[in-house]
Design a protein around this motif. Sequence first.
Motif, PDB file in Angstrom:
ATOM      1  N   ILE A  23       0.836  -1.208   0.000  1.00 27.25           N
ATOM      2  CA  ILE A  23       0.000   0.000   0.000  1.00 27.25           C
ATOM      3  C   ILE A  23       0.867   1.253   0.000  1.00 27.25           C
ATOM      4  CG2 ILE A  23      -1.707   1.305   1.337  1.00 27.25           C
ATOM      5  CD1 ILE A  23      -2.766  -1.397   2.334  1.00 27.25           C
ATOM      6  N   LEU A  24       1.989   1.210   0.703  1.00 23.18           N
ATOM      7  CA  LEU A  24       2.909   2.343   0.723  1.00 23.18           C
ATOM      8  C   LEU A  24       3.406   2.665  -0.681  1.00 23.18           C
ATOM      9  CD1 LEU A  24       4.749   4.397   2.178  1.00 23.18           C
ATOM     10  CD2 LEU A  24       6.403   2.538   2.494  1.00 23.18           C
ATOM     11  N   THR A  25       3.794   1.639  -1.421  1.00 24.26           N
ATOM     12  CA  THR A  25       4.287   1.857  -2.781  1.00 24.26           C
ATOM     13  C   THR A  25       3.204   2.468  -3.673  1.00 24.26           C
ATOM     14  OG1 THR A  25       5.781  -0.043  -2.540  1.00 24.26           O
ATOM     15  CG2 THR A  25       5.348   0.740  -4.774  1.00 24.26           C
ATOM     16  N   LEU A  26       1.988   1.943  -3.572  1.00 26.04           N
ATOM     17  CA  LEU A  26       0.883   2.500  -4.353  1.00 26.04           C
ATOM     18  C   LEU A  26       0.625   3.963  -3.984  1.00 26.04           C
ATOM     19  CD1 LEU A  26      -1.774  -0.388  -4.455  1.00 26.04           C
ATOM     20  CD2 LEU A  26      -0.160   0.308  -6.233  1.00 26.04           C
ATOM     21  N   GLY A  27       0.687   4.266  -2.695  1.00 25.16           N
ATOM     22  CA  GLY A  27       0.448   5.635  -2.252  1.00 25.16           C
ATOM     23  C   GLY A  27       1.489   6.609  -2.784  1.00 25.16           C
ATOM     24  N   ILE A  28       2.756   6.193  -2.760  1.00 24.81           N
ATOM     25  CA  ILE A  28       3.828   7.058  -3.262  1.00 24.81           C
ATOM     26  C   ILE A  28       3.647   7.322  -4.759  1.00 24.81           C
ATOM     27  CG2 ILE A  28       6.311   7.200  -3.687  1.00 24.81           C
ATOM     28  CD1 ILE A  28       6.739   5.593  -1.109  1.00 24.81           C
ATOM     29  N   ILE A  29       3.277   6.279  -5.503  1.00 25.69           N
ATOM     30  CA  ILE A  29       3.065   6.447  -6.942  1.00 25.69           C
ATOM     31  C   ILE A  29       1.875   7.356  -7.219  1.00 25.69           C
ATOM     32  CG2 ILE A  29       2.443   5.231  -9.076  1.00 25.69           C
ATOM     33  CD1 ILE A  29       3.995   2.805  -7.980  1.00 25.69           C
ATOM     34  N   LEU A  30       0.765   7.112  -6.518  1.00 26.62           N
ATOM     35  CA  LEU A  30      -0.439   7.913  -6.725  1.00 26.62           C
ATOM     36  C   LEU A  30      -0.213   9.374  -6.365  1.00 26.62           C
ATOM     37  CD1 LEU A  30      -3.423   7.883  -7.518  1.00 26.62           C
ATOM     38  CD2 LEU A  30      -3.976   7.324  -5.135  1.00 26.62           C
ATOM     39  N   ARG A  31       0.599   9.617  -5.331  1.00 27.91           N
ATOM     40  CA  ARG A  31       0.874  10.986  -4.897  1.00 27.91           C
ATOM     41  C   ARG A  31       1.565  11.803  -5.979  1.00 27.91           C
ATOM     42  NH1 ARG A  31       4.859  11.949   0.209  1.00 27.91           N
ATOM     43  NH2 ARG A  31       6.259  10.832  -1.200  1.00 27.91           N
ATOM     44  N   SER A  32       2.263  11.152  -6.864  1.00 31.63           N
ATOM     45  CA  SER A  32       3.026  11.850  -7.897  1.00 31.63           C
ATOM     46  C   SER A  32       2.260  12.035  -9.206  1.00 31.63           C
ATOM     47  CB  SER A  32       4.339  11.103  -8.165  1.00 31.63           C
ATOM     48  OG  SER A  32       5.124  11.014  -6.988  1.00 31.63           O
ATOM     49  N   VAL A  33       1.023  11.531  -9.279  1.00 30.80           N
ATOM     50  CA  VAL A  33       0.189  11.738 -10.461  1.00 30.80           C
ATOM     51  C   VAL A  33      -0.200  13.211 -10.539  1.00 30.80           C
ATOM     52  CG1 VAL A  33      -2.030  11.169 -11.533  1.00 30.80           C
ATOM     53  CG2 VAL A  33      -0.680   9.385 -10.414  1.00 30.80           C
ATOM     54  N   PRO A  34      -0.173  13.833 -11.726  1.00 29.56           N
ATOM     55  CA  PRO A  34      -0.479  15.273 -11.864  1.00 29.56           C
ATOM     56  C   PRO A  34      -1.939  15.604 -11.555  1.00 29.56           C
ATOM     57  CG  PRO A  34       0.757  14.488 -13.764  1.00 29.56           C
ATOM     58  CD  PRO A  34       0.328  13.273 -13.006  1.00 29.56           C
ATOM     59  N   SER A  35      -2.297  15.575 -10.296  1.00 28.69           N
ATOM     60  CA  SER A  35      -3.651  15.900  -9.853  1.00 28.69           C
ATOM     61  C   SER A  35      -3.596  16.226  -8.373  1.00 28.69           C
ATOM     62  CB  SER A  35      -4.597  14.725 -10.103  1.00 28.69           C
ATOM     63  OG  SER A  35      -5.794  14.882  -9.385  1.00 28.69           O
ATOM     64  N   VAL A  36      -4.246  17.306  -7.964  1.00 27.91           N
ATOM     65  CA  VAL A  36      -4.266  17.674  -6.555  1.00 27.91           C
ATOM     66  C   VAL A  36      -4.998  16.615  -5.742  1.00 27.91           C
ATOM     67  CG1 VAL A  36      -5.100  19.376  -4.877  1.00 27.91           C
ATOM     68  CG2 VAL A  36      -4.089  20.140  -7.032  1.00 27.91           C
ATOM     69  N   ALA A  37      -6.077  16.064  -6.300  1.00 23.20           N
ATOM     70  CA  ALA A  37      -6.833  15.025  -5.605  1.00 23.20           C
ATOM     71  C   ALA A  37      -5.974  13.787  -5.358  1.00 23.20           C
ATOM     72  CB  ALA A  37      -8.079  14.659  -6.415  1.00 23.20           C
ATOM     73  N   SER A  38      -5.216  13.370  -6.372  1.00 20.58           N
ATOM     74  CA  SER A  38      -4.350  12.204  -6.206  1.00 20.58           C
ATOM     75  C   SER A  38      -3.201  12.504  -5.251  1.00 20.58           C
ATOM     76  CB  SER A  38      -3.811  11.746  -7.555  1.00 20.58           C
ATOM     77  OG  SER A  38      -2.974  12.732  -8.125  1.00 20.58           O
TER      78      SER A  38
ATOM     79  N   LEU B 229      -0.245   6.452   1.989  1.00 21.67           N
ATOM     80  CA  LEU B 229       1.077   6.141   2.539  1.00 21.67           C
ATOM     81  C   LEU B 229       1.093   6.348   4.050  1.00 21.67           C
ATOM     82  CD1 LEU B 229       3.066   8.872   3.179  1.00 21.67           C
ATOM     83  CD2 LEU B 229       2.888   9.045   0.702  1.00 21.67           C
ATOM     84  N   GLY B 230       0.236   7.268   4.535  1.00 24.80           N
ATOM     85  CA  GLY B 230       0.131   7.440   5.982  1.00 24.80           C
ATOM     86  C   GLY B 230      -0.435   6.208   6.654  1.00 24.80           C
ATOM     87  N   LEU B 231      -1.462   5.613   6.058  1.00 24.56           N
ATOM     88  CA  LEU B 231      -2.036   4.380   6.598  1.00 24.56           C
ATOM     89  C   LEU B 231      -1.015   3.251   6.599  1.00 24.56           C
ATOM     90  CD1 LEU B 231      -5.534   4.457   4.859  1.00 24.56           C
ATOM     91  CD2 LEU B 231      -5.073   4.842   7.287  1.00 24.56           C
ATOM     92  N   ALA B 232      -0.248   3.154   5.519  1.00 20.63           N
ATOM     93  CA  ALA B 232       0.747   2.085   5.409  1.00 20.63           C
ATOM     94  C   ALA B 232       1.860   2.246   6.442  1.00 20.63           C
ATOM     95  CB  ALA B 232       1.328   2.064   3.997  1.00 20.63           C
ATOM     96  N   ILE B 233       2.354   3.466   6.587  1.00 21.84           N
ATOM     97  CA  ILE B 233       3.449   3.712   7.532  1.00 21.84           C
ATOM     98  C   ILE B 233       2.996   3.458   8.959  1.00 21.84           C
ATOM     99  CG2 ILE B 233       4.933   5.529   8.488  1.00 21.84           C
ATOM    100  CD1 ILE B 233       5.154   6.670   5.662  1.00 21.84           C
ATOM    101  N   ALA B 234       1.715   3.687   9.238  1.00 24.45           N
ATOM    102  CA  ALA B 234       1.195   3.466  10.588  1.00 24.45           C
ATOM    103  C   ALA B 234       1.419   2.035  11.046  1.00 24.45           C
ATOM    104  CB  ALA B 234      -0.297   3.812  10.636  1.00 24.45           C
ATOM    105  N   ALA B 235       1.248   1.069  10.135  1.00 24.56           N
ATOM    106  CA  ALA B 235       1.447  -0.332  10.507  1.00 24.56           C
ATOM    107  C   ALA B 235       2.887  -0.579  10.948  1.00 24.56           C
ATOM    108  CB  ALA B 235       1.086  -1.237   9.332  1.00 24.56           C
ATOM    109  N   GLY B 236       3.848  -0.011  10.221  1.00 23.67           N
ATOM    110  CA  GLY B 236       5.248  -0.159  10.611  1.00 23.67           C
ATOM    111  C   GLY B 236       5.551   0.530  11.925  1.00 23.67           C
TER     112      GLY B 236
END
Length: 389
Positions: A76-91, A99-106
Amino acid sequence: MLLVLGILLIASNLRAPITAVGPLVGTIIEDTHMSNTMAGLLTTLPLLGFAALSPLAPKLARQFGTEATLLAALFILTLGIILRSVPSVASLFLGTAMLGLAIAAGNVLLPSLIKREFPHRIGLFTGSFTLTMSIWAAIASGVSVPIAQGLGYGWRVALLCWAGLSVITFMVWFRQLRHTPPKVPMKVIKAWSPLWHSKVAWQVTLFMGLQSIAFYSAIAWLPEVLYDKGISLSHAGWMLSMMQFISLPAAFGVPLLAARLPNQRGIVTVTAILYIVGYTGLLSGHTEWLTLSILMLGLAQGSSISLALTLFGLRSTNAHQAAELSGMAQSIGYLLAAGGPILFGFFHDLTHSWNTSLLFLLTVSILQFIVGLGAGRNVTISVSKDQVA
Protein backbone atom coordinates in the motif's frame (compact mmCIF):
# COMPACT_ATOMS: atom_id res chain seq x y z
CA MET A 1 20.25 -11.54 9.92
CA LEU A 2 17.52 -11.47 7.28
CA LEU A 3 15.01 -10.44 9.94
CA VAL A 4 17.29 -7.64 11.15
CA LEU A 5 17.84 -6.46 7.56
CA GLY A 6 14.08 -6.49 6.98
CA ILE A 7 13.41 -4.48 10.14
CA LEU A 8 15.99 -1.86 9.17
CA LEU A 9 14.63 -1.63 5.62
CA ILE A 10 11.10 -1.12 6.90
CA ALA A 11 12.42 1.55 9.26
CA SER A 12 13.99 3.34 6.29
CA ASN A 13 10.49 3.77 4.80
CA LEU A 14 8.78 5.14 7.91
CA ARG A 15 9.79 8.80 7.56
CA ALA A 16 11.50 9.41 4.20
CA PRO A 17 8.29 9.61 2.08
CA ILE A 18 7.04 12.26 4.53
CA THR A 19 10.19 14.30 5.20
CA ALA A 20 10.79 14.60 1.45
CA VAL A 21 7.77 16.95 1.28
CA GLY A 22 8.92 19.69 3.70
CA PRO A 23 11.61 21.35 1.54
CA LEU A 24 9.22 21.26 -1.43
CA VAL A 25 6.20 22.83 0.29
CA GLY A 26 6.87 26.26 -1.20
CA THR A 27 7.19 24.79 -4.70
CA ILE A 28 4.03 22.70 -4.24
CA ILE A 29 2.10 25.76 -3.04
CA GLU A 30 3.28 27.77 -6.04
CA ASP A 31 2.46 24.99 -8.51
CA THR A 32 -0.96 24.04 -7.08
CA HIS A 33 -1.98 27.48 -5.72
CA MET A 34 -3.00 26.07 -2.34
CA SER A 35 -2.93 28.10 0.88
CA ASN A 36 -0.48 27.61 3.73
CA THR A 37 -3.28 26.04 5.75
CA MET A 38 -4.02 23.54 2.95
CA ALA A 39 -0.31 22.79 2.67
CA GLY A 40 -0.32 22.12 6.40
CA LEU A 41 -3.20 19.72 5.83
CA LEU A 42 -1.13 17.91 3.19
CA THR A 43 1.66 17.32 5.68
CA THR A 44 -0.90 16.35 8.31
CA LEU A 45 -2.68 13.66 6.27
CA PRO A 46 -0.05 10.98 7.08
CA LEU A 47 -0.55 11.73 10.77
CA LEU A 48 -4.31 11.28 10.40
CA GLY A 49 -3.53 7.97 8.73
CA PHE A 50 -1.31 7.06 11.69
CA ALA A 51 -4.13 7.92 14.10
CA ALA A 52 -6.74 5.96 12.12
CA LEU A 53 -4.81 2.71 11.64
CA SER A 54 -2.66 2.55 14.78
CA PRO A 55 -5.33 1.00 17.07
CA LEU A 56 -6.24 -1.50 14.31
CA ALA A 57 -2.69 -2.60 13.50
CA PRO A 58 -2.30 -4.92 16.55
CA LYS A 59 -5.65 -6.55 15.74
CA LEU A 60 -4.65 -7.06 12.09
CA ALA A 61 -1.35 -8.54 13.24
CA ARG A 62 -3.13 -11.01 15.51
CA GLN A 63 -5.52 -11.97 12.72
CA PHE A 64 -3.09 -12.29 9.82
CA GLY A 65 0.33 -12.28 11.50
CA THR A 66 2.77 -9.44 12.02
CA GLU A 67 4.91 -10.34 9.02
CA ALA A 68 1.96 -10.53 6.60
CA THR A 69 0.49 -7.27 7.89
CA LEU A 70 3.77 -5.47 7.35
CA LEU A 71 4.07 -6.92 3.84
CA ALA A 72 0.59 -5.63 2.93
CA ALA A 73 1.53 -2.24 4.36
CA LEU A 74 4.61 -2.07 2.13
CA PHE A 75 2.45 -2.78 -0.93
CA ILE A 76 0.00 0.00 0.00
CA LEU A 77 2.91 2.34 0.72
CA THR A 78 4.29 1.86 -2.78
CA LEU A 79 0.88 2.50 -4.35
CA GLY A 80 0.45 5.63 -2.25
CA ILE A 81 3.83 7.06 -3.26
CA ILE A 82 3.07 6.45 -6.94
CA LEU A 83 -0.44 7.91 -6.72
CA ARG A 84 0.87 10.99 -4.90
CA SER A 85 3.03 11.85 -7.90
CA VAL A 86 0.19 11.74 -10.46
CA PRO A 87 -0.48 15.27 -11.86
CA SER A 88 -3.65 15.90 -9.85
CA VAL A 89 -4.27 17.67 -6.55
CA ALA A 90 -6.83 15.02 -5.60
CA SER A 91 -4.35 12.20 -6.21
CA LEU A 92 -1.72 14.15 -4.26
CA PHE A 93 -3.93 14.12 -1.18
CA LEU A 94 -5.24 10.57 -1.72
CA GLY A 95 -1.78 9.10 -2.22
CA THR A 96 -0.50 10.94 0.84
CA ALA A 97 -3.36 9.51 2.92
CA MET A 98 -2.61 5.99 1.66
CA LEU A 99 1.08 6.14 2.54
CA GLY A 100 0.13 7.44 5.98
CA LEU A 101 -2.04 4.38 6.60
CA ALA A 102 0.75 2.09 5.41
CA ILE A 103 3.45 3.71 7.53
CA ALA A 104 1.19 3.47 10.59
CA ALA A 105 1.45 -0.33 10.51
CA GLY A 106 5.25 -0.16 10.61
CA ASN A 107 5.19 2.46 13.36
CA VAL A 108 3.04 0.27 15.60
CA LEU A 109 4.30 -3.23 14.82
CA LEU A 110 8.07 -2.79 14.70
CA PRO A 111 8.40 -2.02 18.47
CA SER A 112 6.29 -5.08 19.31
CA LEU A 113 8.25 -7.22 16.85
CA ILE A 114 11.46 -6.16 18.59
CA LYS A 115 9.89 -6.95 21.97
CA ARG A 116 8.96 -10.42 20.64
CA GLU A 117 12.23 -11.31 18.92
CA PHE A 118 14.78 -9.44 21.05
CA PRO A 119 13.23 -9.04 24.54
CA HIS A 120 16.62 -8.60 26.25
CA ARG A 121 18.02 -6.18 23.66
CA ILE A 122 15.17 -3.70 23.29
CA GLY A 123 17.46 -0.69 23.64
CA LEU A 124 19.94 -1.88 21.01
CA PHE A 125 17.40 -2.78 18.35
CA THR A 126 15.09 0.16 19.04
CA GLY A 127 18.11 2.44 18.70
CA SER A 128 19.15 0.71 15.48
CA PHE A 129 15.78 1.03 13.75
CA THR A 130 15.30 4.60 15.01
CA LEU A 131 18.77 5.47 13.72
CA THR A 132 17.98 3.98 10.31
CA MET A 133 14.64 5.77 10.18
CA SER A 134 16.31 9.08 11.02
CA ILE A 135 19.13 8.64 8.48
CA TRP A 136 16.74 8.11 5.60
CA ALA A 137 14.49 10.93 6.83
CA ALA A 138 17.48 13.26 6.73
CA ILE A 139 18.54 12.07 3.28
CA ALA A 140 15.03 12.63 1.95
CA SER A 141 14.98 16.20 3.27
CA GLY A 142 18.38 16.97 1.79
CA VAL A 143 17.92 15.58 -1.74
CA SER A 144 14.37 16.75 -2.46
CA VAL A 145 15.27 20.23 -3.74
CA PRO A 146 18.38 19.11 -5.67
CA ILE A 147 16.31 16.47 -7.48
CA ALA A 148 13.37 18.77 -8.12
CA GLN A 149 15.27 21.95 -9.01
CA GLY A 150 18.96 21.13 -9.40
CA LEU A 151 18.33 18.23 -11.77
CA GLY A 152 15.16 19.81 -13.13
CA TYR A 153 12.89 16.78 -12.59
CA GLY A 154 10.24 18.68 -10.63
CA TRP A 155 8.71 18.00 -7.23
CA ARG A 156 6.57 15.07 -8.39
CA VAL A 157 9.57 13.01 -9.52
CA ALA A 158 11.41 13.99 -6.33
CA LEU A 159 8.57 12.40 -4.34
CA LEU A 160 8.12 9.43 -6.71
CA CYS A 161 11.70 8.17 -6.37
CA TRP A 162 10.96 6.86 -2.86
CA ALA A 163 8.79 4.12 -4.36
CA GLY A 164 12.05 2.39 -5.33
CA LEU A 165 13.05 2.00 -1.69
CA SER A 166 9.65 0.57 -0.73
CA VAL A 167 9.77 -1.94 -3.61
CA ILE A 168 13.19 -3.20 -2.49
CA THR A 169 11.92 -3.54 1.08
CA PHE A 170 8.84 -5.43 -0.12
CA MET A 171 10.98 -7.98 -1.95
CA VAL A 172 13.27 -8.55 1.06
CA TRP A 173 10.43 -8.74 3.59
CA PHE A 174 8.45 -11.21 1.44
CA ARG A 175 10.76 -13.99 2.62
CA GLN A 176 9.70 -13.38 6.24
CA LEU A 177 6.30 -14.97 5.55
CA ARG A 178 7.97 -18.37 5.85
CA HIS A 179 9.03 -17.60 9.43
CA THR A 180 5.76 -16.33 10.91
CA PRO A 181 5.34 -17.66 14.49
CA PRO A 182 2.08 -19.23 15.69
CA LYS A 183 -0.78 -16.82 16.40
CA VAL A 184 -1.61 -16.02 20.01
CA PRO A 185 -5.10 -17.14 21.13
CA MET A 186 -7.49 -14.22 21.54
CA LYS A 187 -8.46 -15.32 25.06
CA VAL A 188 -4.90 -14.56 26.25
CA ILE A 189 -5.17 -11.00 24.98
CA LYS A 190 -8.36 -10.14 26.84
CA ALA A 191 -6.38 -9.62 30.05
CA TRP A 192 -4.72 -6.57 28.53
CA SER A 193 -7.91 -4.54 28.04
CA PRO A 194 -7.27 -2.25 31.07
CA LEU A 195 -4.53 -0.52 29.07
CA TRP A 196 -6.77 2.47 28.36
CA HIS A 197 -7.34 2.92 32.11
CA SER A 198 -3.63 3.02 32.90
CA LYS A 199 -2.16 6.35 33.99
CA VAL A 200 1.31 5.55 32.71
CA ALA A 201 -0.11 4.41 29.36
CA TRP A 202 -1.73 7.81 28.95
CA GLN A 203 1.48 9.57 29.93
CA VAL A 204 3.42 7.60 27.30
CA THR A 205 0.67 8.42 24.80
CA LEU A 206 0.80 12.16 25.47
CA PHE A 207 4.60 12.15 25.36
CA MET A 208 4.42 10.46 21.97
CA GLY A 209 1.87 12.97 20.70
CA LEU A 210 3.63 16.10 21.91
CA GLN A 211 7.01 15.10 20.50
CA SER A 212 5.29 14.30 17.21
CA ILE A 213 3.71 17.77 17.08
CA ALA A 214 7.18 19.30 17.33
CA PHE A 215 8.77 16.94 14.81
CA TYR A 216 6.17 17.12 12.06
CA SER A 217 5.66 20.87 12.41
CA ALA A 218 9.41 21.35 11.92
CA ILE A 219 9.52 18.90 9.02
CA ALA A 220 6.69 20.72 7.28
CA TRP A 221 7.60 24.35 7.94
CA LEU A 222 11.20 24.81 9.07
CA PRO A 223 12.50 25.44 5.51
CA GLU A 224 9.90 28.19 5.08
CA VAL A 225 10.82 29.72 8.45
CA LEU A 226 14.51 29.77 7.50
CA TYR A 227 13.71 31.09 4.01
CA ASP A 228 11.83 33.98 5.62
CA LYS A 229 14.98 34.75 7.60
CA GLY A 230 16.97 35.19 4.37
CA ILE A 231 18.30 31.69 3.73
CA SER A 232 17.93 30.22 0.24
CA LEU A 233 15.36 27.45 -0.19
CA SER A 234 18.04 24.91 -1.13
CA HIS A 235 20.15 25.86 1.90
CA ALA A 236 17.07 25.72 4.11
CA GLY A 237 16.41 22.17 2.88
CA TRP A 238 19.92 21.14 3.82
CA MET A 239 19.49 22.81 7.24
CA LEU A 240 16.43 20.61 7.75
CA SER A 241 18.52 17.64 6.68
CA MET A 242 21.30 18.67 9.06
CA MET A 243 18.79 18.86 11.91
CA GLN A 244 17.87 15.24 11.27
CA PHE A 245 21.47 14.08 10.82
CA ILE A 246 22.45 15.66 14.14
CA SER A 247 19.60 13.70 15.73
CA LEU A 248 21.28 10.40 14.84
CA PRO A 249 23.59 10.06 17.88
CA ALA A 250 20.66 10.72 20.21
CA ALA A 251 18.33 8.45 18.22
CA PHE A 252 20.76 5.55 18.65
CA GLY A 253 22.21 6.32 22.08
CA VAL A 254 19.09 7.26 24.05
CA PRO A 255 17.41 3.81 23.81
CA LEU A 256 20.63 2.14 24.98
CA LEU A 257 20.88 4.55 27.90
CA ALA A 258 17.17 4.41 28.71
CA ALA A 259 17.20 0.61 28.93
CA ARG A 260 20.00 0.74 31.52
CA LEU A 261 18.68 3.53 33.75
CA PRO A 262 16.30 2.92 36.68
CA ASN A 263 14.06 5.65 35.20
CA GLN A 264 14.13 8.01 32.23
CA ARG A 265 13.31 11.34 33.90
CA GLY A 266 16.83 12.66 33.43
CA ILE A 267 16.62 12.08 29.67
CA VAL A 268 13.26 13.88 29.62
CA THR A 269 14.77 16.88 31.42
CA VAL A 270 17.80 17.19 29.13
CA THR A 271 15.54 16.89 26.09
CA ALA A 272 13.32 19.73 27.34
CA ILE A 273 16.35 22.00 27.86
CA LEU A 274 17.53 21.32 24.30
CA TYR A 275 14.11 22.19 22.90
CA ILE A 276 13.89 25.44 24.86
CA VAL A 277 17.37 26.56 23.80
CA GLY A 278 16.62 25.69 20.16
CA TYR A 279 13.30 27.53 19.93
CA THR A 280 14.67 30.52 21.80
CA GLY A 281 17.49 30.80 19.26
CA LEU A 282 15.02 30.77 16.36
CA LEU A 283 12.84 33.36 18.08
CA SER A 284 15.80 35.67 18.67
CA GLY A 285 15.98 36.44 14.95
CA HIS A 286 19.80 36.48 14.93
CA THR A 287 21.11 34.51 11.96
CA GLU A 288 24.33 33.65 13.80
CA TRP A 289 22.22 31.58 16.24
CA LEU A 290 20.42 29.61 13.55
CA THR A 291 22.95 26.80 13.20
CA LEU A 292 23.20 26.28 16.96
CA SER A 293 19.41 26.32 17.25
CA ILE A 294 19.05 23.70 14.53
CA LEU A 295 21.65 21.51 16.25
CA MET A 296 19.82 21.74 19.59
CA LEU A 297 16.46 20.93 18.01
CA GLY A 298 17.98 17.98 16.15
CA LEU A 299 19.37 16.45 19.33
CA ALA A 300 16.05 17.05 21.12
CA GLN A 301 14.05 15.41 18.34
CA GLY A 302 16.33 12.38 18.14
CA SER A 303 16.09 11.94 21.88
CA SER A 304 12.30 12.40 21.94
CA ILE A 305 11.28 9.95 19.24
CA SER A 306 13.70 7.23 20.29
CA LEU A 307 12.68 7.53 23.95
CA ALA A 308 9.00 7.41 23.02
CA LEU A 309 9.51 4.23 21.01
CA THR A 310 11.65 2.67 23.75
CA LEU A 311 8.96 3.36 26.36
CA PHE A 312 6.56 1.04 24.50
CA GLY A 313 8.82 -1.87 25.43
CA LEU A 314 9.94 -0.63 28.85
CA ARG A 315 6.44 0.09 30.14
CA SER A 316 4.86 -3.15 28.84
CA THR A 317 5.13 -6.67 30.17
CA ASN A 318 5.07 -8.65 26.90
CA ALA A 319 5.10 -8.26 23.11
CA HIS A 320 1.34 -8.10 22.65
CA GLN A 321 0.89 -5.50 25.35
CA ALA A 322 3.73 -3.56 23.71
CA ALA A 323 1.75 -3.65 20.44
CA GLU A 324 -1.40 -2.48 22.21
CA LEU A 325 0.47 0.34 23.96
CA SER A 326 2.16 1.28 20.70
CA GLY A 327 -1.23 1.32 18.95
CA MET A 328 -2.84 3.44 21.66
CA ALA A 329 0.05 5.89 21.92
CA GLN A 330 0.41 6.33 18.19
CA SER A 331 -3.32 6.56 17.51
CA ILE A 332 -4.06 9.28 20.03
CA GLY A 333 -0.56 10.73 19.85
CA TYR A 334 -0.62 11.23 16.09
CA LEU A 335 -4.19 12.52 16.25
CA LEU A 336 -2.84 15.28 18.49
CA ALA A 337 0.18 15.72 16.25
CA ALA A 338 -2.04 16.09 13.19
CA GLY A 339 -3.01 19.55 14.37
CA GLY A 340 0.62 20.67 14.62
CA PRO A 341 1.47 21.52 10.99
CA ILE A 342 -2.02 22.96 10.42
CA LEU A 343 -1.83 25.22 13.47
CA PHE A 344 1.73 26.21 12.61
CA GLY A 345 0.61 27.36 9.16
CA PHE A 346 -2.59 28.90 10.53
CA PHE A 347 -0.73 31.05 13.08
CA HIS A 348 1.44 32.39 10.27
CA ASP A 349 -1.57 33.14 8.08
CA LEU A 350 -3.19 34.89 11.05
CA THR A 351 -0.22 37.01 12.21
CA HIS A 352 2.01 37.05 9.08
CA SER A 353 4.90 36.09 11.37
CA TRP A 354 6.55 32.80 12.24
CA ASN A 355 7.23 33.87 15.84
CA THR A 356 3.72 32.96 17.02
CA SER A 357 4.14 29.53 15.45
CA LEU A 358 7.50 29.06 17.17
CA LEU A 359 6.00 30.11 20.51
CA PHE A 360 3.38 27.43 19.96
CA LEU A 361 6.12 24.79 19.66
CA LEU A 362 7.92 26.18 22.71
CA THR A 363 4.74 25.66 24.72
CA VAL A 364 4.45 22.13 23.36
CA SER A 365 7.98 21.34 24.54
CA ILE A 366 7.14 22.47 28.08
CA LEU A 367 4.03 20.27 28.14
CA GLN A 368 6.12 17.37 26.82
CA PHE A 369 8.52 17.81 29.73
CA ILE A 370 5.65 17.68 32.24
CA VAL A 371 4.07 14.46 30.92
CA GLY A 372 7.51 12.97 30.27
CA LEU A 373 8.32 13.06 33.97
CA GLY A 374 5.37 10.73 34.52
CA ALA A 375 6.11 8.50 31.55
CA GLY A 376 9.73 8.21 32.67
CA ARG A 377 8.85 6.57 36.00
CA ASN A 378 10.13 3.03 36.62
CA VAL A 379 6.73 1.29 36.39
CA THR A 380 5.04 -1.12 34.00
CA ILE A 381 1.42 -1.50 32.98
CA SER A 382 -0.27 -4.25 34.95
CA VAL A 383 -2.07 -7.02 33.05
CA SER A 384 -4.59 -7.30 35.86
CA LYS A 385 -7.99 -5.64 35.44
CA ASP A 386 -8.02 -4.75 39.10
CA GLN A 387 -4.54 -3.23 39.24
CA VAL A 388 -3.27 -0.84 36.63
CA ALA A 389 -0.26 1.47 36.86
